[in-house]
Write a protein that holds these residues in place. Structure first.
Motif, short mmCIF file in Angstrom:
data_model
loop_
_atom_site.label_atom_id
_atom_site.label_comp_id
_atom_site.label_asym_id
_atom_site.label_seq_id
_atom_site.Cartn_x
_atom_site.Cartn_y
_atom_site.Cartn_z
N ASP A 159 0.91 -1.16 -0.07
CA ASP A 159 -0.04 0.05 -0.19
C ASP A 159 0.80 1.30 -0.03
N ILE A 160 0.85 1.85 -1.05
CA ILE A 160 1.89 3.07 -1.23
C ILE A 160 1.45 4.24 -0.32
N PRO A 161 0.12 4.43 -0.08
CA PRO A 161 -0.03 5.53 1.03
C PRO A 161 0.23 5.22 2.27
N LEU A 162 0.13 4.03 2.73
CA LEU A 162 0.73 3.44 3.83
C LEU A 162 2.26 3.68 4.14
N ALA A 163 2.67 3.18 3.00
CA ALA A 163 4.43 3.33 3.18
C ALA A 163 4.81 4.80 3.08
N ALA A 164 4.15 5.54 2.34
CA ALA A 164 4.30 7.24 2.39
C ALA A 164 4.30 7.50 4.12
N ASN A 165 3.37 7.09 4.71
CA ASN A 165 3.00 7.50 6.18
C ASN A 165 4.18 7.08 7.09
N VAL A 166 4.51 5.75 6.69
CA VAL A 166 5.52 5.04 7.32
C VAL A 166 6.94 5.75 7.25
N VAL A 167 7.24 6.28 6.12
CA VAL A 167 8.41 6.81 5.83
C VAL A 167 8.51 8.25 6.21
N ASN A 219 12.40 7.87 -2.86
CA ASN A 219 11.44 7.26 -4.00
C ASN A 219 10.14 7.30 -3.62
N ILE A 220 9.62 7.69 -2.36
CA ILE A 220 8.16 7.45 -1.90
C ILE A 220 7.16 8.47 -2.77
N ARG A 221 7.88 9.51 -2.91
CA ARG A 221 6.96 10.62 -3.61
C ARG A 221 6.87 10.26 -5.10
N ASP A 222 7.95 9.74 -5.75
CA ASP A 222 7.43 9.10 -7.22
C ASP A 222 6.41 7.96 -7.05
N ARG A 223 6.65 7.05 -6.27
CA ARG A 223 5.65 5.98 -6.23
C ARG A 223 4.26 6.40 -5.80
N LEU A 224 4.20 7.53 -5.03
CA LEU A 224 2.86 7.91 -4.59
C LEU A 224 2.10 8.68 -5.87
N SER A 225 2.96 9.40 -6.66
CA SER A 225 2.68 10.02 -7.91
C SER A 225 1.97 9.03 -8.69
N THR A 226 3.01 8.32 -9.30
CA THR A 226 2.35 7.05 -10.11
C THR A 226 1.36 6.27 -9.58
N ARG A 227 1.18 6.13 -8.31
CA ARG A 227 -0.09 5.40 -7.81
C ARG A 227 -1.51 6.34 -8.01
N ASP A 228 -1.51 7.54 -7.69
CA ASP A 228 -2.37 8.54 -7.90
C ASP A 228 -2.81 8.83 -9.18
N PHE A 229 -1.77 8.80 -10.21
CA PHE A 229 -2.10 9.00 -11.76
C PHE A 229 -2.70 7.53 -12.05
N MET A 230 -2.49 6.45 -11.60
CA MET A 230 -3.04 5.41 -12.18
C MET A 230 -4.52 5.20 -11.33
#
Length: 154
Positions: A75-83, A101-112
């Protein structure tokens, strides 16, 4: 250092790797889910059941974890909160989420998510392969070896 697992969606084979690693290293492992999970008997392995609901398990993990803890999640949003809280997040395919790298992963997830909400079929994640499992096990071992000195400080 403790390991927390977003266990509702965590593959069984990844849980098995985590059980063995917790026993081998003496690291506390807590699986958090909204459904009952059977875990092996161990002083290092615990299960925390949370109520059903959107992000209930995620929020509980972030609330209980400490800086330096490892969270296993896809879960990318959870990972972002953890980081953001000073922890580390590792997905079941062995990708370590970091401040770099978390911001890039979050942006990609939001785009998808935006594509899917507009009716564009993006497909789901590929099945977990033997190589993915090996990559996860290797990254977990590397992480635990690097952070073993911190395990009894929490």
């Amino acid at each position: 250092m403790k390991i927390w697992v977003d266990a509702d969606a965590c593959p069984v084979v990844v849980k098995d790797i985590l059980y063995k690693a917790a026993e081998r290293t003496g690291t506390m492992l807590t699986l958090v889910a909204n459904q009952f999970l059977r875990t092996p008997p161990s002083q290092y392995i615990h299960f925390l059941r949370v109520p059903s609901g959107l992000d209930v398990a995620d929020n509980e993990i972030v609330r209980k974890m400490s800086s330096g803890d490892l969270v296993i999640t896809a879960d990318i949003p959870l990972a972002a909160n953890v980081v953001e809280k000073g922890g580390y997040a590792l997905n079941p395919r062995g990708e370590l989420y970091t401040a770099e790298n978390i911001r890039d992963r979050l942006s990609t997830r939001d785009f998808m998510d935006t594509l899917r909400s507009n009716g564009i079929e993006t497909g789901g994640p590929a099945a977990l392969t033997k190589r993915d499992r090996q990559t996860f096990a290797n990254r977990l071992d590397t992480f635990l070896n690097q952070h073993a000195g911190n395990k009894n400080r929490t």
